[in-house]
Design a protein around this motif. Structure first.
Motif, PDB file in Angstrom:
ATOM      1  N   LEU A 172       0.818  -1.214   0.000  1.00 37.94           N
ATOM      2  CA  LEU A 172       0.000   0.000   0.000  1.00 37.94           C
ATOM      3  C   LEU A 172       0.854   1.268   0.000  1.00 37.94           C
ATOM      4  CD1 LEU A 172      -2.814  -1.042   2.497  1.00 37.94           C
ATOM      5  CD2 LEU A 172      -3.081  -0.599   0.050  1.00 37.94           C
ATOM      6  N   ALA A 173       1.928   1.281   0.777  1.00 35.25           N
ATOM      7  CA  ALA A 173       2.787   2.468   0.839  1.00 35.25           C
ATOM      8  C   ALA A 173       3.461   2.728  -0.503  1.00 35.25           C
ATOM      9  CB  ALA A 173       3.833   2.306   1.940  1.00 35.25           C
ATOM     10  N   ILE A 174       4.018   1.689  -1.109  1.00 41.73           N
ATOM     11  CA  ILE A 174       4.666   1.864  -2.412  1.00 41.73           C
ATOM     12  C   ILE A 174       3.634   2.232  -3.473  1.00 41.73           C
ATOM     13  CG2 ILE A 174       5.968   0.688  -4.230  1.00 41.73           C
ATOM     14  CD1 ILE A 174       7.285  -0.975  -1.976  1.00 41.73           C
ATOM     15  N   GLY A 175       2.471   1.581  -3.425  1.00 40.98           N
ATOM     16  CA  GLY A 175       1.417   1.885  -4.380  1.00 40.98           C
ATOM     17  C   GLY A 175       0.906   3.303  -4.245  1.00 40.98           C
ATOM     18  N   PHE A 176       0.743   3.789  -3.027  1.00 42.13           N
ATOM     19  CA  PHE A 176       0.277   5.155  -2.812  1.00 42.13           C
ATOM     20  C   PHE A 176       1.292   6.149  -3.354  1.00 42.13           C
ATOM     21  CE2 PHE A 176      -0.161   8.999  -0.169  1.00 42.13           C
ATOM     22  CZ  PHE A 176      -1.463   9.335  -0.498  1.00 42.13           C
ATOM     23  N   PHE A 177       2.559   5.929  -3.056  1.00 43.18           N
ATOM     24  CA  PHE A 177       3.604   6.839  -3.547  1.00 43.18           C
ATOM     25  C   PHE A 177       3.652   6.843  -5.072  1.00 43.18           C
ATOM     26  CE2 PHE A 177       8.018   7.834  -4.711  1.00 43.18           C
ATOM     27  CZ  PHE A 177       8.111   9.095  -4.148  1.00 43.18           C
ATOM     28  N   ALA A 178       3.577   5.668  -5.689  1.00 41.35           N
ATOM     29  CA  ALA A 178       3.622   5.599  -7.154  1.00 41.35           C
ATOM     30  C   ALA A 178       2.379   6.229  -7.774  1.00 41.35           C
ATOM     31  CB  ALA A 178       3.764   4.150  -7.603  1.00 41.35           C
ATOM     32  N   THR A 179       1.228   6.069  -7.146  1.00 42.13           N
ATOM     33  CA  THR A 179      -0.002   6.652  -7.688  1.00 42.13           C
ATOM     34  C   THR A 179       0.024   8.176  -7.610  1.00 42.13           C
ATOM     35  OG1 THR A 179      -1.251   4.699  -7.038  1.00 42.13           O
ATOM     36  CG2 THR A 179      -2.517   6.670  -7.488  1.00 42.13           C
ATOM     37  N   VAL A 180       0.511   8.732  -6.522  1.00 42.10           N
ATOM     38  CA  VAL A 180       0.526  10.179  -6.355  1.00 42.10           C
ATOM     39  C   VAL A 180       1.586  10.829  -7.248  1.00 42.10           C
ATOM     40  CG1 VAL A 180       1.045  12.035  -4.704  1.00 42.10           C
ATOM     41  CG2 VAL A 180      -0.444  10.140  -4.052  1.00 42.10           C
ATOM     42  N   THR A 181       2.766  10.217  -7.334  1.00 43.09           N
ATOM     43  CA  THR A 181       3.873  10.874  -8.032  1.00 43.09           C
ATOM     44  C   THR A 181       4.109  10.361  -9.449  1.00 43.09           C
ATOM     45  OG1 THR A 181       5.500   9.291  -7.208  1.00 43.09           O
ATOM     46  CG2 THR A 181       5.065  11.238  -5.846  1.00 43.09           C
ATOM     47  N   GLY A 182       3.584   9.206  -9.799  1.00 40.43           N
ATOM     48  CA  GLY A 182       3.914   8.619 -11.087  1.00 40.43           C
ATOM     49  C   GLY A 182       5.252   7.922 -11.065  1.00 40.43           C
ATOM     50  N   PHE A 183       5.863   7.830  -9.904  1.00 40.87           N
ATOM     51  CA  PHE A 183       7.150   7.167  -9.740  1.00 40.87           C
ATOM     52  C   PHE A 183       7.023   5.732 -10.182  1.00 40.87           C
ATOM     53  CE2 PHE A 183      10.196   4.745  -7.202  1.00 40.87           C
ATOM     54  CZ  PHE A 183      11.350   5.448  -7.455  1.00 40.87           C
ATOM     55  N   PRO A 184       7.934   5.103 -10.848  1.00 44.97           N
ATOM     56  CA  PRO A 184       9.328   5.462 -11.009  1.00 44.97           C
ATOM     57  C   PRO A 184       9.616   6.313 -12.229  1.00 44.97           C
ATOM     58  CG  PRO A 184       9.021   3.256 -11.811  1.00 44.97           C
ATOM     59  CD  PRO A 184       7.689   3.746 -11.322  1.00 44.97           C
ATOM     60  N   PHE A 185       8.591   6.680 -13.007  1.00 49.80           N
ATOM     61  CA  PHE A 185       8.837   7.391 -14.252  1.00 49.80           C
ATOM     62  C   PHE A 185       8.664   8.897 -14.125  1.00 49.80           C
ATOM     63  CE2 PHE A 185       7.114   3.190 -15.364  1.00 49.80           C
ATOM     64  CZ  PHE A 185       8.276   2.652 -15.872  1.00 49.80           C
ATOM     65  N   GLY A 186       7.869   9.345 -13.163  1.00 47.95           N
ATOM     66  CA  GLY A 186       7.597  10.773 -13.027  1.00 47.95           C
ATOM     67  C   GLY A 186       8.548  11.426 -12.035  1.00 47.95           C
ATOM     68  N   GLN A 187       8.308  12.679 -11.775  1.00 43.56           N
ATOM     69  CA  GLN A 187       9.111  13.420 -10.811  1.00 43.56           C
ATOM     70  C   GLN A 187       8.479  13.287  -9.428  1.00 43.56           C
ATOM     71  OE1 GLN A 187      12.003  14.882 -11.610  1.00 43.56           O
ATOM     72  NE2 GLN A 187      11.693  14.092 -13.679  1.00 43.56           N
ATOM     73  N   ALA A 188       9.299  13.131  -8.427  1.00 45.57           N
ATOM     74  CA  ALA A 188       8.785  13.051  -7.063  1.00 45.57           C
ATOM     75  C   ALA A 188       8.180  14.397  -6.686  1.00 45.57           C
ATOM     76  CB  ALA A 188       9.902  12.678  -6.101  1.00 45.57           C
ATOM     77  N   SER A 189       6.968  14.373  -6.145  1.00 47.71           N
ATOM     78  CA  SER A 189       6.286  15.632  -5.852  1.00 47.71           C
ATOM     79  C   SER A 189       6.638  16.198  -4.485  1.00 47.71           C
ATOM     80  CB  SER A 189       4.770  15.449  -5.946  1.00 47.71           C
ATOM     81  OG  SER A 189       4.342  14.524  -4.988  1.00 47.71           O
TER      82      SER A 189
END
Length: 188
Positions: A142-159
């Motif tokens: 859930l933690a990794i999924g939430f971070f990836a959903t909010v930021t688009g990580f690993p492809f987007g920029q960390a917000s």
């Protein structure tokens, strides 16, 4: 009039968010499995005792694709009569996956979890530890999924660094909790 297409970065960010949503879904499934396989199964099972008639060992051989070796696995099964603690259920043909081979007449604490399924009764501590292990595994997803959903990580920029630190702490708590839960379940 010209129309501007989305950039490759936008497509990759969308892919990162899609992967994050998938991880959140996996986390929710893990939460449900933890509740079902841990405390719920223990609470709804019928406690009792299985009196052993006979025990056997099933050997299965697996051929590994990476090498020519054959791996042998063995499963111990005990067969006998199950009688519930309250006396309401008796099954003359019960079978139970056991941790050891037992002599005829040996009594095993068991749980009837279905019409014909039985398992060893390891107590509430074991059931809660199993549920917690699934819960902490779900927390990681859930933690990794939430971070990836909010930021688009690993492809987007960390917000935000704050979100990254929070998710990193949650992954750490999940990993420690999972390890402790598995140790409690092993020694319970």
């Amino acid at each position: 009039m010209t129309q501007v297409q989305g950039t490759a970065t936008d497509d990759r960010t969308s892919l990162g968010r899609l992967i994050g949503a998938g991880l959140i879904l996996v986390g929710l499934v893990l939460l449900a499995l933890g509740a079902y396989l841990g405390p719920y199964t223990y609470a709804t099972a019928t406690p009792g005792k299985l009196t052993v008639d006979t025990c056997t060992v099933d050997y299965k051989y697996r051929t590994s694709t990476s090498s020519s070796s054959r791996k042998k696995t063995k499963t111990r099964w005990c067969y006998g009569t199950f009688k519930s603690t309250d006396g309401s259920v008796t099954d003359l043909n019960a079978e139970l996956k056991s941790d050891a081979l037992h002599q005829r007449g040996y009594v095993i604490e068991a749980l009837k979890t279905g019409d014909t399924t039985y398992k060893l009764d390891r107590g509430w501590v074991y059931a809660i530890a199993v549920g917690c292990a699934w819960l902490f595994g779900a927390l990681i997803s859930l933690a990794i999924g939430f971070f990836a959903t909010v930021t688009g990580f690993p492809f987007g920029q960390a917000s935000g660094q704050g979100l990254f630190r929070t998710c990193l702490v949650l992954v750490g708590v999940g990993a420690v909790g999972l390890t402790v839960s598995l140790l409690v379940a092993f020694f319970a």
